[in-house]
Scaffold this active site. Structure first.
Site, PDB file in Angstrom:
ATOM      1  N   LYS A 229      45.227  36.357  36.923  1.00  0.00           N
ATOM      2  CA  LYS A 229      44.377  37.719  38.047  1.00  0.00           C
ATOM      3  C   LYS A 229      43.817  37.302  39.324  1.00  0.00           C
ATOM      4  CE  LYS A 229      43.702  39.501  33.205  1.00  0.00           C
ATOM      5  NZ  LYS A 229      42.530  40.010  32.454  1.00  0.00           N
ATOM      6  N   ARG A 264      44.898  33.995  25.793  1.00  0.00           N
ATOM      7  CA  ARG A 264      46.399  34.887  26.666  1.00  0.00           C
ATOM      8  C   ARG A 264      46.658  34.506  27.450  1.00  0.00           C
ATOM      9  NH1 ARG A 264      46.888  39.752  29.135  1.00  0.00           N
ATOM     10  NH2 ARG A 264      48.288  41.158  28.864  1.00  0.00           N
TER      11      ARG A 264
HETATM   12  C1  7PM Z   1      48.437  44.641  35.526  1.00  0.00           C
HETATM   13  C2  7PM Z   1      46.994  44.353  35.695  1.00  0.00           C
HETATM   14  C3  7PM Z   1      49.007  44.380  34.720  1.00  0.00           C
HETATM   15  C4  7PM Z   1      46.542  43.457  35.163  1.00  0.00           C
HETATM   16  C5  7PM Z   1      48.762  43.360  33.205  1.00  0.00           C
HETATM   17  C6  7PM Z   1      47.034  43.579  33.588  1.00  0.00           C
HETATM   18  C7  7PM Z   1      43.680  41.056  29.027  1.00  0.00           C
HETATM   19  C8  7PM Z   1      44.437  42.728  28.312  1.00  0.00           C
HETATM   20  C9  7PM Z   1      45.798  42.282  30.001  1.00  0.00           C
HETATM   21  C10 7PM Z   1      42.924  40.616  28.465  1.00  0.00           C
HETATM   22  C11 7PM Z   1      42.922  41.501  26.214  1.00  0.00           C
HETATM   23  C12 7PM Z   1      47.104  40.801  32.424  1.00  0.00           C
HETATM   24  C13 7PM Z   1      46.296  42.490  32.280  1.00  0.00           C
HETATM   25  N1  7PM Z   1      44.334  41.866  30.098  1.00  0.00           N
HETATM   26  N2  7PM Z   1      44.427  42.594  26.760  1.00  0.00           N
HETATM   27  N3  7PM Z   1      45.281  42.823  28.362  1.00  0.00           N
HETATM   28  N4  7PM Z   1      42.341  40.916  27.218  1.00  0.00           N
HETATM   29  N5  7PM Z   1      42.538  41.259  25.193  1.00  0.00           N
HETATM   30  O1  7PM Z   1      46.968  40.817  33.743  1.00  0.00           O
HETATM   31  O2  7PM Z   1      42.156  39.538  29.284  1.00  0.00           O
HETATM   32  O3  7PM Z   1      47.565  40.360  31.827  1.00  0.00           O
HETATM   33  S1  7PM Z   1      46.742  43.589  30.763  1.00  0.00           S
END
Ligand code: 7PM
Length: 285
Positions: A229, A264
Protein backbone atom coordinates in the site's frame (compact mmCIF):
# COMPACT_ATOMS: atom_id res chain seq x y z
CA UNK A 1 -5.56 -19.28 26.21
CA UNK A 2 -5.57 -20.90 22.73
CA UNK A 3 -8.38 -19.65 20.54
CA UNK A 4 -10.67 -22.41 19.30
CA UNK A 5 -10.72 -22.94 15.54
CA UNK A 6 -12.88 -20.52 13.58
CA UNK A 7 -15.44 -22.45 11.50
CA UNK A 8 -15.40 -21.23 7.88
CA UNK A 9 -18.01 -23.31 6.06
CA UNK A 10 -16.45 -26.67 5.18
CA UNK A 11 -13.06 -25.59 6.62
CA UNK A 12 -11.73 -23.96 9.73
CA UNK A 13 -8.91 -21.63 10.71
CA UNK A 14 -6.47 -21.95 13.59
CA UNK A 15 -6.31 -18.37 14.80
CA UNK A 16 -3.85 -19.16 17.61
CA UNK A 17 -1.10 -18.46 15.06
CA UNK A 18 -0.84 -15.85 12.31
CA UNK A 19 -2.61 -16.85 9.10
CA UNK A 20 -1.69 -15.71 5.62
CA UNK A 21 -4.49 -14.47 3.36
CA UNK A 22 -3.31 -14.39 -0.26
CA UNK A 23 -4.87 -11.71 -2.45
CA UNK A 24 -6.54 -12.81 -5.68
CA UNK A 25 -7.62 -9.75 -7.59
CA UNK A 26 -10.13 -10.60 -10.31
CA UNK A 27 -10.47 -7.02 -11.52
CA UNK A 28 -9.30 -5.87 -14.95
CA UNK A 29 -7.66 -2.64 -13.73
CA UNK A 30 -4.00 -2.49 -13.08
CA UNK A 31 -2.87 -1.31 -9.69
CA UNK A 32 -0.21 -3.38 -8.00
CA UNK A 33 -1.57 -6.77 -9.07
CA UNK A 34 -4.93 -6.11 -10.75
CA UNK A 35 -5.38 -7.07 -14.37
CA UNK A 36 -2.59 -9.60 -14.60
CA UNK A 37 -5.00 -12.54 -14.73
CA UNK A 38 -6.72 -11.01 -17.75
CA UNK A 39 -5.95 -11.63 -21.36
CA UNK A 40 -7.86 -9.86 -24.14
CA UNK A 41 -10.12 -8.23 -21.50
CA UNK A 42 -11.34 -11.60 -20.21
CA UNK A 43 -10.32 -13.32 -17.01
CA UNK A 44 -8.13 -16.32 -17.81
CA UNK A 45 -9.39 -19.07 -15.49
CA UNK A 46 -6.43 -21.38 -15.92
CA UNK A 47 -4.02 -18.51 -15.10
CA UNK A 48 -6.18 -17.70 -12.09
CA UNK A 49 -6.12 -21.27 -10.79
CA UNK A 50 -2.34 -21.42 -11.28
CA UNK A 51 -2.00 -18.27 -9.21
CA UNK A 52 -4.09 -19.89 -6.46
CA UNK A 53 -2.05 -23.10 -6.63
CA UNK A 54 1.15 -21.04 -6.31
CA UNK A 55 -0.16 -19.16 -3.25
CA UNK A 56 -1.21 -22.41 -1.54
CA UNK A 57 2.16 -24.05 -2.22
CA UNK A 58 3.83 -20.91 -0.88
CA UNK A 59 1.89 -21.14 2.37
CA UNK A 60 -1.40 -19.25 2.10
CA UNK A 61 -4.09 -20.29 4.59
CA UNK A 62 -6.86 -18.29 2.92
CA UNK A 63 -7.46 -17.06 -0.63
CA UNK A 64 -9.23 -13.69 -0.79
CA UNK A 65 -11.19 -13.26 -4.01
CA UNK A 66 -12.18 -9.70 -4.88
CA UNK A 67 -14.06 -8.41 -7.92
CA UNK A 68 -14.57 -4.79 -6.95
CA UNK A 69 -11.65 -2.41 -7.14
CA UNK A 70 -11.63 -0.36 -3.96
CA UNK A 71 -8.56 1.62 -4.91
CA UNK A 72 -8.79 5.37 -4.33
CA UNK A 73 -10.89 6.94 -7.08
CA UNK A 74 -12.14 3.65 -8.51
CA UNK A 75 -15.50 3.57 -10.30
CA UNK A 76 -18.39 1.45 -9.02
CA UNK A 77 -19.03 -1.93 -10.65
CA UNK A 78 -22.56 -3.23 -11.25
CA UNK A 79 -23.90 -6.13 -9.19
CA UNK A 80 -24.04 -8.33 -12.29
CA UNK A 81 -20.46 -7.48 -13.24
CA UNK A 82 -19.24 -8.32 -9.74
CA UNK A 83 -21.20 -11.61 -9.70
CA UNK A 84 -19.80 -12.53 -13.12
CA UNK A 85 -16.24 -11.86 -11.97
CA UNK A 86 -16.35 -13.50 -8.55
CA UNK A 87 -18.74 -16.46 -8.56
CA UNK A 88 -17.17 -18.65 -11.30
CA UNK A 89 -13.73 -18.16 -9.73
CA UNK A 90 -14.98 -18.99 -6.26
CA UNK A 91 -16.68 -22.11 -7.53
CA UNK A 92 -13.59 -23.24 -9.46
CA UNK A 93 -11.28 -22.70 -6.48
CA UNK A 94 -13.45 -24.40 -3.92
CA UNK A 95 -14.01 -27.47 -6.05
CA UNK A 96 -10.28 -27.89 -6.81
CA UNK A 97 -8.49 -26.81 -3.65
CA UNK A 98 -8.82 -27.66 0.03
CA UNK A 99 -8.61 -24.13 1.44
CA UNK A 100 -10.62 -21.38 3.01
CA UNK A 101 -11.78 -18.93 0.35
CA UNK A 102 -12.89 -15.49 1.43
CA UNK A 103 -14.91 -13.15 -0.70
CA UNK A 104 -13.97 -9.48 -0.71
CA UNK A 105 -17.35 -7.88 -1.32
CA UNK A 106 -19.89 -5.39 0.04
CA UNK A 107 -22.76 -6.55 -2.16
CA UNK A 108 -25.70 -8.50 -0.71
CA UNK A 109 -26.25 -10.57 -3.86
CA UNK A 110 -22.59 -11.55 -4.02
CA UNK A 111 -22.53 -12.50 -0.33
CA UNK A 112 -25.61 -14.71 -0.68
CA UNK A 113 -24.43 -16.37 -3.89
CA UNK A 114 -20.85 -16.84 -2.68
CA UNK A 115 -21.92 -18.74 0.43
CA UNK A 116 -23.51 -21.42 -1.75
CA UNK A 117 -20.42 -21.67 -3.95
CA UNK A 118 -17.90 -22.50 -1.27
CA UNK A 119 -16.94 -19.18 0.34
CA UNK A 120 -15.77 -19.63 3.93
CA UNK A 121 -15.43 -16.02 5.05
CA UNK A 122 -16.95 -12.68 4.11
CA UNK A 123 -14.50 -9.80 3.90
CA UNK A 124 -16.24 -6.46 3.61
CA UNK A 125 -14.36 -3.15 3.37
CA UNK A 126 -17.72 -1.43 4.08
CA UNK A 127 -18.39 -3.47 7.23
CA UNK A 128 -21.82 -4.66 5.98
CA UNK A 129 -23.24 -1.14 5.69
CA UNK A 130 -24.59 -1.55 2.15
CA UNK A 131 -28.30 -2.27 1.68
CA UNK A 132 -29.12 -5.89 2.49
CA UNK A 133 -25.50 -6.88 3.19
CA UNK A 134 -25.96 -7.39 6.92
CA UNK A 135 -28.99 -9.66 6.49
CA UNK A 136 -27.32 -11.53 3.63
CA UNK A 137 -24.20 -12.15 5.73
CA UNK A 138 -26.16 -13.20 8.82
CA UNK A 139 -28.08 -15.76 6.74
CA UNK A 140 -24.87 -17.46 5.62
CA UNK A 141 -23.64 -18.25 9.16
CA UNK A 142 -20.11 -17.56 7.86
CA UNK A 143 -17.60 -15.44 9.76
CA UNK A 144 -17.32 -11.81 8.66
CA UNK A 145 -14.44 -9.37 8.62
CA UNK A 146 -15.55 -5.81 9.34
CA UNK A 147 -13.20 -3.15 8.00
CA UNK A 148 -13.13 0.56 8.75
CA UNK A 149 -13.27 2.97 5.83
CA UNK A 150 -13.92 6.72 6.03
CA UNK A 151 -16.11 7.88 3.12
CA UNK A 152 -16.19 5.90 -0.15
CA UNK A 153 -13.32 4.73 -2.37
CA UNK A 154 -14.00 7.60 -4.78
CA UNK A 155 -13.35 10.32 -2.22
CA UNK A 156 -11.72 8.68 0.77
CA UNK A 157 -8.20 9.99 0.20
CA UNK A 158 -9.24 13.58 -0.54
CA UNK A 159 -8.96 14.95 3.01
CA UNK A 160 -9.28 12.35 5.73
CA UNK A 161 -9.97 13.87 9.17
CA UNK A 162 -10.38 12.31 12.60
CA UNK A 163 -10.78 13.61 16.11
CA UNK A 164 -8.64 10.72 17.36
CA UNK A 165 -8.08 8.14 14.65
CA UNK A 166 -7.48 5.17 16.97
CA UNK A 167 -10.52 5.92 19.12
CA UNK A 168 -12.73 6.72 16.10
CA UNK A 169 -11.82 3.47 14.34
CA UNK A 170 -12.15 1.34 17.50
CA UNK A 171 -15.56 2.94 18.23
CA UNK A 172 -16.73 2.37 14.66
CA UNK A 173 -15.75 -1.30 14.75
CA UNK A 174 -17.31 -1.80 18.21
CA UNK A 175 -20.52 -0.25 16.91
CA UNK A 176 -20.58 -2.40 13.76
CA UNK A 177 -19.84 -5.48 15.88
CA UNK A 178 -22.90 -4.71 18.01
CA UNK A 179 -25.07 -4.21 14.93
CA UNK A 180 -23.88 -7.54 13.52
CA UNK A 181 -24.57 -9.35 16.78
CA UNK A 182 -28.05 -7.84 16.92
CA UNK A 183 -28.62 -9.20 13.38
CA UNK A 184 -27.70 -12.69 14.57
CA UNK A 185 -24.00 -12.98 13.73
CA UNK A 186 -22.19 -14.76 16.57
CA UNK A 187 -19.58 -12.53 18.23
CA UNK A 188 -16.89 -15.22 17.91
CA UNK A 189 -17.33 -15.09 14.15
CA UNK A 190 -16.66 -11.37 13.85
CA UNK A 191 -13.19 -10.25 12.77
CA UNK A 192 -12.08 -6.62 12.75
CA UNK A 193 -9.72 -4.62 10.55
CA UNK A 194 -8.52 -0.99 10.98
CA UNK A 195 -8.57 -0.58 7.18
CA UNK A 196 -5.10 0.73 6.41
CA UNK A 197 -5.17 3.23 3.56
CA UNK A 198 -8.96 3.57 3.46
CA UNK A 199 -9.57 7.25 4.17
CA UNK A 200 -6.34 7.75 6.10
CA UNK A 201 -3.22 9.85 5.80
CA UNK A 202 0.21 8.35 6.47
CA UNK A 203 0.07 9.79 10.00
CA UNK A 204 -3.33 8.11 10.59
CA UNK A 205 -2.05 4.79 9.26
CA UNK A 206 0.99 4.95 11.53
CA UNK A 207 -1.09 5.75 14.60
CA UNK A 208 -3.33 2.78 13.83
CA UNK A 209 -0.38 0.49 13.24
CA UNK A 210 1.12 1.44 16.59
CA UNK A 211 -2.25 0.67 18.20
CA UNK A 212 -2.74 -2.84 16.78
CA UNK A 213 -2.58 -4.21 20.34
CA UNK A 214 -5.67 -2.16 21.22
CA UNK A 215 -7.60 -3.80 18.38
CA UNK A 216 -6.35 -7.22 19.50
CA UNK A 217 -7.50 -6.41 23.06
CA UNK A 218 -11.11 -6.26 21.81
CA UNK A 219 -10.95 -10.07 21.74
CA UNK A 220 -11.94 -10.20 18.08
CA UNK A 221 -9.41 -11.65 15.65
CA UNK A 222 -7.65 -8.80 13.85
CA UNK A 223 -6.94 -8.74 10.11
CA UNK A 224 -4.19 -6.43 8.87
CA UNK A 225 -3.83 -5.45 5.20
CA UNK A 226 -0.86 -3.22 4.42
CA UNK A 227 0.60 -5.18 1.51
CA UNK A 228 2.21 -2.89 -1.11
CA UNK A 229 0.00 0.00 0.00
CA UNK A 230 0.93 3.63 -0.46
CA UNK A 231 1.67 4.01 3.26
CA UNK A 232 4.72 1.82 2.62
CA UNK A 233 5.56 3.82 -0.48
CA UNK A 234 5.37 7.01 1.60
CA UNK A 235 7.38 5.59 4.50
CA UNK A 236 10.19 4.33 2.29
CA UNK A 237 9.97 6.64 -0.71
CA UNK A 238 9.03 3.90 -3.19
CA UNK A 239 6.62 4.77 -5.99
CA UNK A 240 6.15 1.41 -7.61
CA UNK A 241 3.86 -0.99 -5.67
CA UNK A 242 5.80 -4.08 -6.75
CA UNK A 243 8.96 -2.59 -5.23
CA UNK A 244 7.29 -2.42 -1.81
CA UNK A 245 7.62 -6.13 -0.97
CA UNK A 246 10.30 -5.87 1.73
CA UNK A 247 8.50 -3.13 3.62
CA UNK A 248 5.26 -5.11 3.29
CA UNK A 249 6.81 -8.25 4.75
CA UNK A 250 8.38 -6.28 7.60
CA UNK A 251 5.05 -4.69 8.54
CA UNK A 252 3.21 -8.02 8.23
CA UNK A 253 5.72 -9.54 10.69
CA UNK A 254 5.31 -6.66 13.12
CA UNK A 255 1.53 -6.92 12.89
CA UNK A 256 1.76 -10.65 13.62
CA UNK A 257 4.00 -10.02 16.62
CA UNK A 258 1.47 -7.52 17.92
CA UNK A 259 -1.25 -10.16 17.73
CA UNK A 260 -2.84 -9.87 14.29
CA UNK A 261 -4.52 -13.17 13.39
CA UNK A 262 -4.70 -12.71 9.60
CA UNK A 263 -2.27 -10.94 7.29
CA UNK A 264 -3.69 -10.01 3.90
CA UNK A 265 -0.78 -10.07 1.45
CA UNK A 266 0.27 -10.19 -2.20
CA UNK A 267 3.64 -11.80 -1.45
CA UNK A 268 2.75 -15.08 0.18
CA UNK A 269 6.09 -16.84 -0.13
CA UNK A 270 8.08 -13.96 1.32
CA UNK A 271 5.63 -13.42 4.18
CA UNK A 272 5.55 -17.12 5.01
CA UNK A 273 9.34 -17.29 5.12
CA UNK A 274 9.51 -14.34 7.50
CA UNK A 275 6.80 -15.77 9.79
CA UNK A 276 8.47 -19.20 9.82
CA UNK A 277 11.80 -17.68 10.80
CA UNK A 278 10.11 -15.78 13.62
CA UNK A 279 8.17 -18.83 14.81
CA UNK A 280 11.35 -20.92 15.01
CA UNK A 281 12.97 -18.38 17.32
CA UNK A 282 10.00 -18.52 19.69
CA UNK A 283 9.50 -22.31 19.75
CA UNK A 284 10.06 -24.07 23.06
CA UNK A 285 12.43 -27.03 23.02
C1 7PM B 1 -6.48 -1.26 -5.52
C2 7PM B 1 -6.11 -0.51 -4.41
C3 7PM B 1 -6.96 -2.50 -5.38
C4 7PM B 1 -6.26 -1.01 -3.15
C5 7PM B 1 -7.09 -3.02 -4.12
C6 7PM B 1 -6.76 -2.27 -3.02
C7 7PM B 1 -8.07 -4.50 2.31
C8 7PM B 1 -9.12 -5.33 1.94
C9 7PM B 1 -8.36 -4.31 0.18
C10 7PM B 1 -7.69 -4.43 3.69
C11 7PM B 1 -9.45 -6.01 4.11
C12 7PM B 1 -5.51 -3.56 -1.47
C13 7PM B 1 -6.81 -2.82 -1.64
N1 7PM B 1 -7.60 -3.90 1.19
N2 7PM B 1 -9.82 -6.08 2.82
N3 7PM B 1 -9.29 -5.20 0.61
N4 7PM B 1 -8.43 -5.21 4.53
N5 7PM B 1 -10.12 -6.73 5.02
O1 7PM B 1 -4.49 -2.84 -1.33
O2 7PM B 1 -6.78 -3.72 4.12
O3 7PM B 1 -5.46 -4.76 -1.57
S1 7PM B 1 -8.25 -3.81 -1.45
Amino acid sequence: MPASPLPCGAHSLDLSRPNIMGILNVTPDSFSDGGQLYSRERLDLSKTLSAVDRMLIDGADIIDVGGESTRPGAADVSVQEELDRVIPVLEAISCRFDTVVSVDTSTAEVIAEAAGKGAGLINDVRALRRDGALQAAASTDLPVCLMHMQNQPKTMQVAPVYEDVVKDVLDFLADRTKVCEAAGIIGDRILIDPGFGFGKTLAHNLQLFKAIDQFVASGHPVLVGVSRKSMIGQMLGIDSPNQRVIGSVALAMLAAQRGAAILRVHDVKETKQALDAWSITTKED
